[in-house]
Motif scaffolding. Structure first.
Motif, PDB file in Angstrom:
ATOM      1  N   ILE B  40       0.839  -1.213   0.000  1.00 37.52           N
ATOM      2  CA  ILE B  40       0.000   0.000   0.000  1.00 37.52           C
ATOM      3  C   ILE B  40       0.871   1.259   0.000  1.00 37.52           C
ATOM      4  O   ILE B  40       1.780   1.394   0.809  1.00 37.52           O
ATOM      5  CB  ILE B  40      -0.918   0.021   1.244  1.00 37.52           C
ATOM      6  CG1 ILE B  40      -1.809  -1.223   1.275  1.00 37.52           C
ATOM      7  CG2 ILE B  40      -1.756   1.286   1.303  1.00 37.52           C
ATOM      8  CD1 ILE B  40      -2.697  -1.404   0.087  1.00 37.52           C
ATOM      9  N   ASP B  41       0.561   2.153  -0.952  1.00 46.58           N
ATOM     10  CA  ASP B  41       1.347   3.380  -1.072  1.00 46.58           C
ATOM     11  C   ASP B  41       0.982   4.452  -0.048  1.00 46.58           C
ATOM     12  O   ASP B  41       1.837   5.209   0.377  1.00 46.58           O
ATOM     13  CB  ASP B  41       1.197   3.963  -2.484  1.00 46.58           C
ATOM     14  CG  ASP B  41       2.308   3.439  -3.395  1.00 46.58           C
ATOM     15  OD1 ASP B  41       3.354   3.038  -2.855  1.00 46.58           O
ATOM     16  OD2 ASP B  41       2.116   3.422  -4.626  1.00 46.58           O
ATOM     17  N   SER B  42      -0.321   4.487   0.342  1.00 46.19           N
ATOM     18  CA  SER B  42      -0.761   5.551   1.254  1.00 46.19           C
ATOM     19  C   SER B  42      -0.190   5.355   2.649  1.00 46.19           C
ATOM     20  O   SER B  42      -0.073   4.226   3.114  1.00 46.19           O
ATOM     21  CB  SER B  42      -2.274   5.577   1.374  1.00 46.19           C
ATOM     22  OG  SER B  42      -2.882   5.048   0.249  1.00 46.19           O
ATOM     23  N   GLU B  43       0.115   6.470   3.288  1.00 45.41           N
ATOM     24  CA  GLU B  43       0.563   6.404   4.673  1.00 45.41           C
ATOM     25  C   GLU B  43      -0.588   6.841   5.576  1.00 45.41           C
ATOM     26  O   GLU B  43      -1.587   7.365   5.105  1.00 45.41           O
ATOM     27  CB  GLU B  43       1.758   7.348   4.914  1.00 45.41           C
ATOM     28  CG  GLU B  43       3.063   6.803   4.387  1.00 45.41           C
ATOM     29  CD  GLU B  43       3.374   7.355   3.013  1.00 45.41           C
ATOM     30  OE1 GLU B  43       3.047   8.531   2.783  1.00 45.41           O
ATOM     31  OE2 GLU B  43       3.908   6.606   2.181  1.00 45.41           O
ATOM     32  N   GLU B  61       4.766  -0.361  11.360  1.00 48.11           N
ATOM     33  CA  GLU B  61       5.947   0.492  11.548  1.00 48.11           C
ATOM     34  C   GLU B  61       6.659   0.733  10.206  1.00 48.11           C
ATOM     35  O   GLU B  61       6.953   1.872   9.854  1.00 48.11           O
ATOM     36  CB  GLU B  61       6.917  -0.169  12.538  1.00 48.11           C
ATOM     37  CG  GLU B  61       8.177   0.659  12.770  1.00 48.11           C
ATOM     38  CD  GLU B  61       9.229  -0.072  13.604  1.00 48.11           C
ATOM     39  OE1 GLU B  61       9.100  -1.294  13.825  1.00 48.11           O
ATOM     40  OE2 GLU B  61      10.198   0.598  14.016  1.00 48.11           O
ATOM     41  N   MET B  62       6.905  -0.340   9.466  1.00 55.34           N
ATOM     42  CA  MET B  62       7.623  -0.217   8.190  1.00 55.34           C
ATOM     43  C   MET B  62       6.812   0.579   7.167  1.00 55.34           C
ATOM     44  O   MET B  62       7.355   1.298   6.357  1.00 55.34           O
ATOM     45  CB  MET B  62       7.952  -1.596   7.608  1.00 55.34           C
ATOM     46  CG  MET B  62       8.758  -2.496   8.520  1.00 55.34           C
ATOM     47  SD  MET B  62      10.234  -1.726   9.195  1.00 55.34           S
ATOM     48  CE  MET B  62      10.451  -2.721  10.673  1.00 55.34           C
ATOM     49  N   ALA B  63       5.478   0.408   7.203  1.00 55.13           N
ATOM     50  CA  ALA B  63       4.619   1.040   6.196  1.00 55.13           C
ATOM     51  C   ALA B  63       4.112   2.429   6.627  1.00 55.13           C
ATOM     52  O   ALA B  63       3.261   3.004   5.952  1.00 55.13           O
ATOM     53  CB  ALA B  63       3.450   0.125   5.886  1.00 55.13           C
ATOM     54  N   ASP B  64       4.634   2.956   7.722  1.00 54.12           N
ATOM     55  CA  ASP B  64       4.203   4.269   8.235  1.00 54.12           C
ATOM     56  C   ASP B  64       2.695   4.329   8.503  1.00 54.12           C
ATOM     57  O   ASP B  64       2.021   5.297   8.163  1.00 54.12           O
ATOM     58  CB  ASP B  64       4.606   5.397   7.280  1.00 54.12           C
ATOM     59  CG  ASP B  64       6.114   5.585   7.215  1.00 54.12           C
ATOM     60  OD1 ASP B  64       6.780   5.411   8.258  1.00 54.12           O
ATOM     61  OD2 ASP B  64       6.638   5.895   6.130  1.00 54.12           O
TER      62      ASP B  64
END
Lengths: 138, 114
Positions: B40-43, B61-64
């Motif tokens: 997933i690109d969205s944070e 955590e890694m994907a914000d």
């Protein structure tokens, strides 16, 4: 200046899987790297770290950060990958039930790694282990 | 949508993130597969998942991702709560299923990632 770090990864230890990637993320934040780039780097590293935990007996993550790039080399002692090309195919997986219960093992790790790295090289010897080399430019 | 509205709508319990009840969440993604979450690109989305182990926190955590809602009455482990505290993740638990939770929140205005 080059910053170098080495982290040890234990096979099968899912409670701590991701702790090396977490440390690298904190380090990159301190160095004020673009958050988008950090996300790409740590997603690739996390998937690769989970691969060691899921498939190998033990492994080591070596990282080197220079002003223009980060190099990450993951070397493991494990069963190795008989057919790397097949392993790279999205959906192909040899993961155990335990790995799937951890939210992984759907055969997406290597393609996620490829999508998030600028350079990727995988070499493997069956019965000995696997080496994953990744480079991302800032 | 505010965190407190998510809690109210899904009859959830807040297990980590006191003081963040007024944080705004715009989008959500539902999955038990962490490799999917990592695409997933969205944070700053809400992760709705039935995966109650440390890997859901590590993935966030890694994907914000800063908000996690555990479904199907899954309980966060002490390790998960400790990690969520350390990273700054709002962690909630709802007795509802993944489908029901997603349906309620979608209907109430939370947007999908795609």
């Amino acid at each position: 200046m080059v910053v170098e770090h080495t982290y040890h990864v234990k096979g099968g230890d899912f409670t701590h899987a991701g702790s090396a990637s977490s440390k690298v993320k904190k380090l990159l934040k301190q160095l004020d790297i673009d958050p988008k780039k950090i996300k790409n780097i740590v997603i690739a590293l996390y998937e690769a770290e989970v691969n060691i935990v899921a498939h190998a007996w033990e492994g080591e993550i070596w990282i080197a950060i220079s002003p223009e790039k980060i190099t990450m080399v993951l070397t493991d002692k494990g069963p190795g990958i008989p057919d790397i090309e097949q392993a790279m195919v999205e959906g192909f997986s040899t993961a155990s039930k335990e790995v799937r219960e951890m939210g992984f093992g759907a055969g997406m790790g290597l393609s996620n790694i490829r999508r998030n790295t600028d350079e990727l090289k995988i070499t493997s010897e069956v019965g000995t282990g696997t080496k994953v080399e990744m480079v991302n430019y800032f | 949508m505010k965190v407190k509205e998510i809690i109210q709508l899904t009859e959830a319990t807040l297990v980590c993130g006191e003081g963040r009840l007024n944080d705004e969440v715009e989008k959500a993604f539902s999955s038990d597969l962490m490799s999917d979450v990592l695409t997933i690109d969205s944070e700053d989305i809400l992760l709705i998942t039935g995966l109650a182990n440390t890997q859901s926190i590590r993935t966030a955590e890694m994907a914000d991702i800063h908000f996690i809602l555990l479904v199907r009455n899954k309980k966060a482990t002490p390790e998960m709560i400790e990690l969520a505290h350390e990273i700054g993740i709002v962690l909630m638990e709802t007795p509802f299923s993944l489908f029901k939770t997603s349906g309620i929140l979608y209907e109430s205005g939370l947007k999908p990632v795609y």
